[in-house]
Scaffold this active site. Structure first.
Site, mmCIF file in Angstrom:
data_model
loop_
_atom_site.group_PDB
_atom_site.id
_atom_site.type_symbol
_atom_site.label_atom_id
_atom_site.label_comp_id
_atom_site.label_asym_id
_atom_site.label_seq_id
_atom_site.Cartn_x
_atom_site.Cartn_y
_atom_site.Cartn_z
ATOM 1 N N SER A 136 -7.116 -14.907 -31.122
ATOM 2 C CA SER A 136 -6.896 -15.360 -29.749
ATOM 3 C C SER A 136 -7.222 -14.198 -28.804
ATOM 4 O O SER A 136 -6.671 -13.110 -28.953
ATOM 5 C CB SER A 136 -5.437 -15.776 -29.565
ATOM 6 N N LYS A 162 -10.356 -18.275 -30.173
ATOM 7 C CA LYS A 162 -9.597 -18.950 -29.109
ATOM 8 C C LYS A 162 -9.691 -18.085 -27.857
ATOM 9 O O LYS A 162 -9.391 -16.882 -27.910
ATOM 10 C CB LYS A 162 -8.142 -19.095 -29.552
ATOM 11 N N LYS A 164 -8.829 -17.909 -23.547
ATOM 12 C CA LYS A 164 -8.016 -18.522 -22.506
ATOM 13 C C LYS A 164 -8.924 -18.996 -21.393
ATOM 14 O O LYS A 164 -9.951 -18.374 -21.106
ATOM 15 C CB LYS A 164 -7.033 -17.479 -21.960
ATOM 16 N N ASP A 189 -7.586 -22.250 -24.589
ATOM 17 C CA ASP A 189 -6.154 -22.396 -24.323
ATOM 18 C C ASP A 189 -5.963 -22.235 -22.817
ATOM 19 O O ASP A 189 -6.259 -21.187 -22.258
ATOM 20 C CB ASP A 189 -5.348 -21.327 -25.073
ATOM 21 N N GLU A 214 -6.263 -26.484 -25.640
ATOM 22 C CA GLU A 214 -4.820 -26.341 -25.840
ATOM 23 C C GLU A 214 -4.087 -26.367 -24.505
ATOM 24 O O GLU A 214 -4.437 -25.641 -23.575
ATOM 25 C CB GLU A 214 -4.541 -25.014 -26.560
ATOM 26 N N ASP A 239 1.018 -27.290 -27.162
ATOM 27 C CA ASP A 239 1.758 -26.073 -27.575
ATOM 28 C C ASP A 239 3.100 -26.124 -26.844
ATOM 29 O O ASP A 239 4.072 -26.673 -27.356
ATOM 30 C CB ASP A 239 0.896 -24.851 -27.196
ATOM 31 N N LYS A 263 4.646 -23.379 -33.330
ATOM 32 C CA LYS A 263 5.157 -22.005 -33.242
ATOM 33 C C LYS A 263 6.628 -22.068 -33.657
ATOM 34 O O LYS A 263 7.426 -22.808 -33.044
ATOM 35 C CB LYS A 263 5.050 -21.458 -31.820
ATOM 36 N N GLY A 291 0.451 -18.088 -32.411
ATOM 37 C CA GLY A 291 0.999 -16.740 -32.455
ATOM 38 C C GLY A 291 1.698 -16.396 -31.156
ATOM 39 O O GLY A 291 1.453 -17.005 -30.112
HETATM 40 O O1 164 Z 1 -0.324 -13.921 -31.268
HETATM 41 C C1 164 Z 1 -1.468 -14.101 -30.787
HETATM 42 O O2 164 Z 1 -2.395 -13.313 -30.893
HETATM 43 C C2 164 Z 1 -1.703 -15.353 -29.961
HETATM 44 C C3 164 Z 1 -1.093 -15.163 -28.614
HETATM 45 C C4 164 Z 1 -1.458 -16.306 -27.750
HETATM 46 O O3 164 Z 1 -2.580 -16.771 -27.766
HETATM 47 C C5 164 Z 1 -0.454 -16.868 -26.890
HETATM 48 C C6 164 Z 1 0.816 -16.405 -26.871
HETATM 49 C C7 164 Z 1 1.718 -16.857 -25.866
HETATM 50 C C8 164 Z 1 1.265 -17.630 -24.848
HETATM 51 C C9 164 Z 1 -0.173 -17.801 -24.678
HETATM 52 O O4 164 Z 1 -0.749 -16.712 -24.024
HETATM 53 C C10 164 Z 1 -0.894 -17.965 -25.998
HETATM 54 C C11 164 Z 1 -0.609 -19.338 -26.537
HETATM 55 O O5 164 Z 1 -0.208 -20.190 -25.742
HETATM 56 O O6 164 Z 1 -0.835 -19.610 -27.720
HETATM 57 MG MG MG Z 2 -0.976 -21.868 -26.391
#
Ligand code: 164
Ligand code: MG
Length: 368
Positions: A136, A162, A164, A189, A214, A239, A263, A291
């Site tokens: 991500s 992934k 954003k 995402d 997402e 999510d 999660k 994550g």
């Molecule tokens: O743990 C990782 O590397 C993924 C982190 C990640 O993508 C996210 C963590 C928390 C919020 C968001 O920014 C995003 C998510 O939504 O999945």
């Molecule tokens: Mg997310």
């Protein structure tokens, strides 16, 4: 099993790459680590995924510590339990606060796996000996910078990228990535950055054959996602909207989602995560493990959960070295060519380096 002692630690670990969110940019990850000991002296570990500030959801490191200290620990300490599934029942009187509940429940699962002489993966019913993982990537200063970063991770063998998106950083970004990486699994995402009025813009993403988008809409919404999904070819993945099996059931029945990002902390622990996984499997809805920039302990729980059969899409559990100069577990979590080998040793399967934990600890309290 009877938990007779609990230690809460507040850790502060420097992130290798600053993490940018709607709340700003974080250089460090501050989080709670929970060490539980039972009457036989077996030790289990759990990690809170609540951030220092309430930008992802309403929970924070401080609210978690308060709920653990004033409600959850008093409910669980010195209570006889025979299986971790009972923890949720014991916590029923406490509304929501899923990340706090998950922190302590994860430690109980770790102890249970050790006491039944099996890996956490096996205790959960997982069968895989390796799991597929993606990466991500946060919002970057420029599309060129993003392309360079993506190129590096594709070369490392990660199975899914992934990125954003948000208004002004979406269609052009995805078009460039698809042009540069025509055969790579790419997802977006949005972290609730859009509204239903943005449907025409979001529909433009259908051109790029993304594996999913997402959480495009509000973090507490299901109904508008159902309206949007009817207009988009790209599967919507939820999510933040999914906090329980009931949320997952309603979202699937309404057609609000075709994929769910599970999660562990967001849904209140491994028991609920497994229930959502099993329900989605029965409905033909694939899941993957999201994550929360976890340390090695939360990462270990994610690896174990991802061994369940319906985790058929790569998750966000990347290598420890992506986040930390030195993780708190040995060996560290390592993704090679996009796969993580699942530890077969008992419990979470990684040794916790307590000296390293203490070196990152900024506050600590023991409860007996
Ligand atoms: O743990 C990782 O590397 C993924 C982190 C990640 O993508 C996210 C963590 C928390 C919020 C968001 O920014 C995003 C998510 O939504 O999945
Ligand atoms: Mg997310």
């Amino acid at each position: 099993m009877k938990i007779t002692e609990i230690t809460i630690r507040h850790l502060k670990m420097k992130l290798k790459d600053p993490f940018t969110t709607s709340f700003g940019t974080f250089e460090d990850k501050e989080f709670l680590l929970l060490e539980a000991k039972d009457e036989d002296g077996t030790i289990g570990w759990g990690e809170s995924v609540a951030f220092h500030s309430p930008w992802y959801n309403e929970e924070t490191l401080k609210t978690n510590w308060h709920i653990l200290e004033d409600f959850l620990i008093p409910l669980l300490l010195n209570k006889e339990i025979s299986h971790p599934d009972e923890v949720n029942k014991i916590f029923e009187p406490i509304r929501k606060n899923n990340m706090a509940k998950s922190t302590i429940e994860g430690a109980v699962w770790d102890i249970y796996a050790q006491q039944t002489n099996q890996s956490l993966a096996s205790a959960l019913g997982g069968k895989k000996d390796k799991i597929e993982v993606g990466i991500s990537i946060g919002i970057q200063k420029s599309i060129d910078e993003l392309v360079t970063i993506v190129d590096g991770y594709v070369k490392e063998g990660y199975k899914r990228i992934k990125v954003k998106i948000k208004p002004g950083w979406d269609v052009d970004v995805m078009r460039t990535l698809r042009q540069k990486f025509p055969d790579v699994a790419i997802m977006a995402d949005a972290n609730s950055a859009y509204r239903l009025e943005d449907a025409e813009l979001l529909k433009q993403l259908d051109e790029f054959n993304l594996t999913m988008v997402e959480q495009p809409l509000a973090s507490d919404d299901i109904i508008d996602h159902a309206t949007l999904q009817k207009q988009m070819k790209t599967p919507i993945c939820l999510d933040e909207s999914i906090h329980s099996l009931e949320d997952a059931r309603k979202a699937v029945e309404l057609g609000a989602t075709k994929i769910i990002n599970i999660k562990i902390g967001r849904v209140g622990g491994l028991t609920e995560a497994k229930k959502i996984h099993d329900y989605c499997e029965s409905q033909g809805i694939p899941v993957w493990c999201g994550g929360m920039l976890e340390s090695g302990i939360g990462r270990a729980h994610n690896v174990a959960l991802t061994t369940l059969s319906n985790f058929i899409l790569p998750g966000d559990t990347a290598s420890s070295s992506r986040y930390w100069e030195k993780d708190i577990i040995e060996p560290e979590v390592v993704a090679e060519d996009g796969y993580i080998q699942v530890p077969q040793t008992v419990g979470i399967g990684y040794k916790v380096n307590v000296d390293t934990v203490e070196s990152y600890t900024v506050d600590k309290k023991i409860y007996r």
